[in-house]
Enzyme design. Structure first.
Site, PDB file in Angstrom:
ATOM      1  N   ASP A 155     -36.795  15.080  -0.871  1.00  0.00           N
ATOM      2  CA  ASP A 155     -35.676  14.157  -0.740  1.00  0.00           C
ATOM      3  C   ASP A 155     -36.262  12.756  -0.781  1.00  0.00           C
ATOM      4  O   ASP A 155     -37.197  12.448  -0.029  1.00  0.00           O
ATOM      5  CB  ASP A 155     -35.004  14.414   0.616  1.00  0.00           C
ATOM      6  CG  ASP A 155     -33.566  13.947   0.667  1.00  0.00           C
ATOM      7  OD1 ASP A 155     -33.253  12.964  -0.015  1.00  0.00           O
ATOM      8  OD2 ASP A 155     -32.781  14.559   1.404  1.00  0.00           O
ATOM      9  N   ASP A 196     -31.514  10.229  -2.989  1.00  0.00           N
ATOM     10  CA  ASP A 196     -30.488   9.796  -2.047  1.00  0.00           C
ATOM     11  C   ASP A 196     -29.658   8.644  -2.625  1.00  0.00           C
ATOM     12  O   ASP A 196     -30.215   7.708  -3.209  1.00  0.00           O
ATOM     13  CB  ASP A 196     -31.197   9.328  -0.767  1.00  0.00           C
ATOM     14  CG  ASP A 196     -30.256   9.108   0.392  1.00  0.00           C
ATOM     15  OD1 ASP A 196     -29.683  10.099   0.855  1.00  0.00           O
ATOM     16  OD2 ASP A 196     -30.114   7.944   0.825  1.00  0.00           O
ATOM     17  N   GLU A 229     -27.877  12.453  -5.512  1.00  0.00           N
ATOM     18  CA  GLU A 229     -26.724  12.381  -4.621  1.00  0.00           C
ATOM     19  C   GLU A 229     -25.865  11.270  -5.195  1.00  0.00           C
ATOM     20  O   GLU A 229     -26.128  10.090  -4.985  1.00  0.00           O
ATOM     21  CB  GLU A 229     -27.126  12.060  -3.180  1.00  0.00           C
ATOM     22  CG  GLU A 229     -25.940  12.223  -2.250  1.00  0.00           C
ATOM     23  CD  GLU A 229     -26.052  11.427  -0.966  1.00  0.00           C
ATOM     24  OE1 GLU A 229     -25.373  11.779   0.003  1.00  0.00           O
ATOM     25  OE2 GLU A 229     -26.786  10.432  -0.924  1.00  0.00           O
ATOM     26  N   HIS A 243     -26.561  18.341   5.361  1.00  0.00           N
ATOM     27  CA  HIS A 243     -26.875  17.749   6.662  1.00  0.00           C
ATOM     28  C   HIS A 243     -25.937  16.605   7.036  1.00  0.00           C
ATOM     29  O   HIS A 243     -26.055  16.044   8.121  1.00  0.00           O
ATOM     30  CB  HIS A 243     -28.321  17.234   6.637  1.00  0.00           C
ATOM     31  CG  HIS A 243     -28.482  16.111   5.654  1.00  0.00           C
ATOM     32  ND1 HIS A 243     -28.327  16.286   4.289  1.00  0.00           N
ATOM     33  CD2 HIS A 243     -28.731  14.793   5.836  1.00  0.00           C
ATOM     34  CE1 HIS A 243     -28.487  15.119   3.692  1.00  0.00           C
ATOM     35  NE2 HIS A 243     -28.732  14.193   4.603  1.00  0.00           N
ATOM     36  N   ASP A 244     -25.045  16.206   6.130  1.00  0.00           N
ATOM     37  CA  ASP A 244     -24.082  15.136   6.413  1.00  0.00           C
ATOM     38  C   ASP A 244     -22.680  15.680   6.689  1.00  0.00           C
ATOM     39  O   ASP A 244     -21.739  14.900   6.859  1.00  0.00           O
ATOM     40  CB  ASP A 244     -23.956  14.184   5.206  1.00  0.00           C
ATOM     41  CG  ASP A 244     -25.206  13.375   4.956  1.00  0.00           C
ATOM     42  OD1 ASP A 244     -25.973  13.132   5.908  1.00  0.00           O
ATOM     43  OD2 ASP A 244     -25.417  12.976   3.781  1.00  0.00           O
TER      44      ASP A 244
HETATM   45  O1  ISL Z   1     -22.390  11.236   5.558  1.00  0.00           O
HETATM   46  C1  ISL Z   1     -21.846  10.266   5.082  1.00  0.00           C
HETATM   47  C2  ISL Z   1     -21.148   9.352   5.899  1.00  0.00           C
HETATM   48  O2  ISL Z   1     -20.104  10.070   6.400  1.00  0.00           O
HETATM   49  C3  ISL Z   1     -21.908   9.971   3.686  1.00  0.00           C
HETATM   50  O3  ISL Z   1     -21.070   8.945   3.318  1.00  0.00           O
HETATM   51  C4  ISL Z   1     -23.337   9.605   3.456  1.00  0.00           C
HETATM   52  O4  ISL Z   1     -23.663   8.451   4.163  1.00  0.00           O
HETATM   53  C5  ISL Z   1     -23.578   9.346   2.003  1.00  0.00           C
HETATM   54  O5  ISL Z   1     -23.275  10.541   1.343  1.00  0.00           O
HETATM   55  C6  ISL Z   1     -25.044   9.001   1.780  1.00  0.00           C
HETATM   56  O6  ISL Z   1     -25.858   9.974   2.375  1.00  0.00           O
HETATM   57  C7  ISL Z   1     -27.232   9.871   2.233  1.00  0.00           C
HETATM   58  O7  ISL Z   1     -27.730   8.587   2.512  1.00  0.00           O
HETATM   59  C8  ISL Z   1     -27.583   8.116   3.843  1.00  0.00           C
HETATM   60  C9  ISL Z   1     -28.048   9.136   4.878  1.00  0.00           C
HETATM   61  O8  ISL Z   1     -27.610   8.740   6.150  1.00  0.00           O
HETATM   62  C10 ISL Z   1     -27.535  10.520   4.584  1.00  0.00           C
HETATM   63  O9  ISL Z   1     -28.058  11.446   5.492  1.00  0.00           O
HETATM   64  C11 ISL Z   1     -27.918  10.843   3.178  1.00  0.00           C
HETATM   65  O10 ISL Z   1     -27.593  12.161   2.797  1.00  0.00           O
HETATM   66  C12 ISL Z   1     -28.394   6.860   3.945  1.00  0.00           C
HETATM   67  O11 ISL Z   1     -29.684   7.091   3.466  1.00  0.00           O
END
Ligand code: ISL
Ligand code: CA
Length: 549
Positions: free
Chosen positions: A98, A199, A257, A325-326
């Site tokens: 990642d 990401d 992503e 994980h989100d």
């Molecule tokens: O989980 C979210 C907020 O509710 C999503 O909007 C998320 O922030 C977005 O998909 C981006 O996610 C990724 O980048 C973020 C990180 O916090 C997340 O864990 C990651 O998957 C910032 O790096």
């Protein structure tokens, strides 16, 4: 021509902090993962997506990287990493890292230099602007805090952070930033990794003038303005450059992503120009939110079917996932956890409808056990910056109550409680004090118990993955929707040459009537409950895969 490996393998997402602790400090680590690789192999997975393991102060659990080429001390050492990679490869499992390069940690050496003075050579590695009338340079809201800007006293300017103030955005306009990123990626490739999950890659390019957003103001009057930072023209330039500089000539893959992707713009990323191999779209993840991720609207099956059909039609190859994980736990979110029977059946039903589509499955750790949302009750139990910031903004009881409803249903910590390996102490995750609470249901939802139960969610996932892995039509066949009008049943056919498979999943709590008898589609090859071939109905959450012979 053999198909690309990333199309034919099932991916498994590991959240290292919560997977397996090896030294009793309560935090999952690389040696813990190594000790569980036979479990992954027995599941049938062919690739691991490893959430960030780089050195980080963990303001956002590793998504704030302090050093891209050092392993987080809590997780282990570079030697442990090399061993993990070696042990994965010796089991024929690929490793996809990642990588977070939209922003770094504010504790990264580059940012320390950058903020040290206006004429430091690293100043332009980040996005600095003068304020306007003593306020932020523009009205942008961040994902995690009200404003996307923070003021730096030392140099009297503001820096941009689309996420927390500890995650300053890198300035991709600066060729030196891009060179550093590509060189770093190539060093990981030379180490042997097989790809990257990038990401929030679709927000790396910002509209050059950083104009004010024009949407509806949210908290503090700030405006969430993706029209100025998502899918900007320069994005494609950067991704093509990255492809050339890092991926060409390697048997490696890149999954983005791709926040804000739509069925209309998706092919600009994965179409003929092939900037990315795969993308994550969020239409299913967003469907129960209607504008705010904290809403939890009950599952709308027709809407889900529209999204699936739209994406199967829009691009040649999808990613197939129901959580990460989100996101909250899939069975709590889209299944039925009101009884043990329905919990188990609906978990299997959801997996069946998702992972036999055309595309690459991504399973999130614990999902294969049917892990559920956790019963968080107090602020002290929470760890996620997004949840904690939400609570911090609440004024009064009503707002607090609403926030808590959102956190319980949709909060990211739901997916981050430790893996439930056994009914023993701390679910077999750690001998120490776990960094986040365990879900108390580990006493009956756990890998050890499910291992020995032929009817378990775990053994169903194994059968499902084995079926997909061994069936050319399920790997490569066309996808065709069936029963588009049904408001309960997700149904489709997969066809390749003379092979035809039919997938029927009743995603509702009521019996579903079918316009045919089950036997018309052939012999069952997988099902989550006994079925009568002469029936023209499906029980609640019944899932069935039939093979035409
Ligand atoms: O989980 C979210 C907020 O509710 C999503 O909007 C998320 O922030 C977005 O998909 C981006 O996610 C990724 O980048 C973020 C990180 O916090 C997340 O864990 C990651 O998957 C910032 O790096
Ligand atoms: Ca540990």
């Amino acid at each position: 021509m053999p198909e690309a490996w990333w199309k034919e393998r099932v991916f498994y997402q590991v959240y290292p902090r919560s997977f397996q602790d090896s030294n009793g400090d309560g935090i999952g680590d690389l040696r813990g993962i190594i000790s569980r690789l036979d479990y992954l192999k027995s599941l049938g997975v062919g690739a691991v997506w490893l959430c960030p393991v780089y050195d980080s102060p963990n303001a956002d659990m590793g998504y704030d990287i302090r050093d891209y080429e050092k392993i987080m001390t809590e997780f282990g050492t570079m030697e442990d990493f090399d061993e993990l990679l070696h042990e994965l490869h010796s089991r024929d499992i690929k490793l996809v890292m990642d990588l977070v390069v939209n922003h770094s940690s504010d504790e990264h050496r580059w940012f320390a230099e950058s903020r040290s003075s206006r004429d430091n050579p690293y100043r332009d590695y980040y996005i600095w602007r003068d304020g306007k009338d003593g306020r932020e340079p523009n009205n942008w809201a961040s994902f995690f805090t009200p404003s996307a800007w923070s003021y730096d006293e030392g140099t009297g300017q503001w820096y941009l952070h689309l996420f927390s103030e500890k995650q300053p955005d890198l300035n991709w306009e600066n060729p030196s930033v891009r060179e550093e990123v590509y060189a770093m990626m190539n060093r990981w490739f030379d180490r042997g990794v097989d790809g990257f999950r990038m990401d929030v890659i679709t927000v790396i390019a910002k509209a050059p003038e950083l104009p004010d957003g024009t949407g509806a103001p949210g908290s503090g009057g700030y405006v969430f303005s993706p029209e100025h930072f998502a899918f900007q023209p320069k994005l494609h330039e950067y991704l093509r450059e990255m492809r050339r500089r890092c991926f060409n000539g390697r048997n490696c893959m890149c999954v983005g992503e791709t926040s804000f992707v739509t069925t209309e713009n998706a092919n600009s990323l994965v179409g003929d120009g092939r900037e990315l191999d795969l993308l994550f779209q969020f239409d299913i993840m967003d469907m129960d939110g209607e504008g705010s991720k904290w809403n939890a609207i009950p599952l709308d099956v027709p809407k889900l079917k529209q999204i699936i059909a739209a994406w199967q039609g829009a691009i040649d190859w999808n990613t197939l996932f129901l959580g990460n994980h989100d996101q909250p736990r899939v069975v709590s979110r889209f299944g039925d956890t009101s009884s043990c029977e329905l919990w188990k059946r609906s978990a299997k039903c959801l997996a069946t409808l998702m992972y036999l589509q055309r595309g690459t499955p991504f399973i999130y750790q614990g999902e294969e056990l049917g892990m559920t949302n956790a019963p968080f009750e107090t602020r002290e139990q929470l760890r996620d910056v997004e949840e904690l910031n939400l609570l911090a903004l609440c004024k009064g009881e009503t707002e607090l109550e609403r926030a808590w409803r959102g956190i319980k249903a949709k909060g990211r910590d739901n997916a981050r409680t430790p893996m439930q390996w056994s009914a023993g102490k701390n679910a077999g995750f750690t001998t120490g004090e776990p960094w986040i609470m365990l879900n108390p249901n580990y006493t009956w939802i756990n890998a050890e118990a499910e291992e020995g139960d032929p009817d378990s969610v775990l053994n169903y996932y194994r059968a499902l993955i084995a079926l997909r892995n061994g069936t050319p039509a399920l790997l490569r066949g066309d996808w065709r929707e069936l029963l588009p009008e049904s408001e309960q049943v997700v149904a489709y056919a997969r066809e390749l040459e003379s092979e035809e498979y039919t997938v029927l999943c009743n995603l509702s709590g009521e019996i579903a009537e079918l316009p045919f008898t089950l036997s018309e589609f052939g012999e069952p090859v997988l099902s989550n409950m006994p079925s009568d071939p002469t029936a023209a109905t499906l029980c609640p959450y019944q899932a069935l895969v039939l093979k035409r012979s």
